[in-house]
Write an enzyme that holds these catalytic residues in place. Structure first.
Site, PDB file in Angstrom:
ATOM      1  N   ASN A  93       0.794  -1.227   0.000  1.00 61.26           N
ATOM      2  CA  ASN A  93       0.000   0.000   0.000  1.00 61.26           C
ATOM      3  C   ASN A  93       0.826   1.277   0.000  1.00 61.26           C
ATOM      4  O   ASN A  93       0.386   2.296  -0.543  1.00 61.26           O
ATOM      5  CB  ASN A  93      -0.940   0.000   1.211  1.00 61.26           C
ATOM      6  N   SER A 144      -3.718   2.787  -8.642  1.00 63.55           N
ATOM      7  CA  SER A 144      -4.514   4.012  -8.745  1.00 63.55           C
ATOM      8  C   SER A 144      -5.281   4.010 -10.054  1.00 63.55           C
ATOM      9  O   SER A 144      -4.848   3.402 -11.044  1.00 63.55           O
ATOM     10  CB  SER A 144      -3.598   5.246  -8.691  1.00 63.55           C
ATOM     11  N   TYR A 157       3.566  10.249 -11.471  1.00 62.67           N
ATOM     12  CA  TYR A 157       2.729   9.388 -10.625  1.00 62.67           C
ATOM     13  C   TYR A 157       1.979   8.372 -11.489  1.00 62.67           C
ATOM     14  O   TYR A 157       1.910   7.194 -11.147  1.00 62.67           O
ATOM     15  CB  TYR A 157       1.748  10.243  -9.832  1.00 62.67           C
ATOM     16  N   SER A 160       4.279   5.715 -12.484  1.00 61.24           N
ATOM     17  CA  SER A 160       4.653   4.876 -11.340  1.00 61.24           C
ATOM     18  C   SER A 160       3.540   3.940 -10.921  1.00 61.24           C
ATOM     19  O   SER A 160       3.781   2.964 -10.198  1.00 61.24           O
ATOM     20  CB  SER A 160       5.067   5.756 -10.151  1.00 61.24           C
ATOM     21  N   LYS A 161       2.302   4.216 -11.331  1.00 59.98           N
ATOM     22  CA  LYS A 161       1.180   3.340 -11.016  1.00 59.98           C
ATOM     23  C   LYS A 161       0.808   2.435 -12.196  1.00 59.98           C
ATOM     24  O   LYS A 161       0.193   1.381 -11.997  1.00 59.98           O
ATOM     25  CB  LYS A 161      -0.032   4.168 -10.576  1.00 59.98           C
TER      26      LYS A 161
END
Length: 262
Positions: A93, A144, A157, A160-161
């Protein structure tokens, strides 16, 4: 109703937000918990609240430290197994988000984002899998909505997801013969301390942050923001026996927001 009595669940980034909500959810369903976080005070508070849910305090192990540190990762897995004798579920997480234009990101911000959002889940999974094979356990990665959908001011971001989503599916395929399942929960907008920090960076003023929250809720088909409990319920399902035939799944838990984004 999921039952995790006797099962050991390791949750990273458990001191606030989604990790905190997930820890409380598993505690209510009887799991033994290993919780990681960098904020000792907040993590201790979460552990106490988990104990108040009905599980013995001795069934909760807290690990304080930085998951980008190899020694800490190794100690977290080894100490969890030494304490409880097994590992059944790994919830990856812990995450990081620097809002802003991609070309404005520094090399340090890029490295920190990719390290915590992709490298840590990869390396922690490597350490956990030998133990999960013994219990035919599973991994739930927290990604995400923006791993699948483009959004401005969040380019690094998003990258990275997107990477963990592909990792989830590849690892699910590789571990299926060993009866270890791997899935991902991809939240939409959830108001957490991370979201509040993002909003303060972009907008700075409380009234502007409130407007941002209202805009996000209005843009969501179900008409509200998500809650940590919404996400924890999905994680609990994927980690449970009810999902014993589910692996390689990228589960969007976003109030239908993905239907409105290109």
């Amino acid at each position: 109703m999921a039952n995790f009595v006797g099962r050991v669940v390791l949750i990273t980034g458990a001191s606030s937000g989604l990790g905190e909500g997930t820890a409380l959810h598993f505690a209510k369903h009887g799991a033994k918990l290993a919780l990681t976080g960098r904020d000792r005070t907040r993590l201790d508070d979460v552990a106490k609240r988990c104990s108040n849910c009905g599980i013995p305090a001795d069934d909760i192990r807290t690990h304080y430290g930085d998951l980008t540190d190899a020694a800490f990762r190794t100690a977290t897995i080894e100490n969890t197994v030494a304490k409880f004798g097994r590992l059944d579920v790994l919830v990856n997480n812990a995450g990081l988000f620097f809002p802003g234009e991609s070309m404005g990101m520094s090399e340090t911000q890029y490295d920190q984002t990719m390290d915590l959002n992709m490298k840590v889940p990869f390396l922690l999974s490597q350490l956990a899998v030998p133990h999960l094979e013994k219990t035919q356990g599973n991994i739930v990665n927290i990604s995400s909505l923006f791993g699948a959908k483009v959004t401005p001011m969040a380019g690094i971001y998003c990258v990275s997801k997107a990477a963990p989503d592909m990792f989830t599916q590849c690892l699910a395929l590789e571990l299926a013969p060993k009866k270890v399942r791997v899935n991902s929960v991809n939240p939409g907008t959830v108001q957490t301390p991370l979201f509040d920090r993002e909003g303060s960076v972009l907008h700075g003023k409380d009234d502007e942050i409130q407007k941002l929250l209202e805009a996000q809720a209005n843009a969501t088909p179900l008409g509200r923001l998500g809650t940590p409990q919404d996400i924890a319920e999905a994680i609990g399902y994927l980690a449970s026996d009810a999902a014993s035939y589910v692996t390689g799944q990228i589960l969007l838990v976003d109030g239908g927001r993905h239907c409105t984004l290109k």
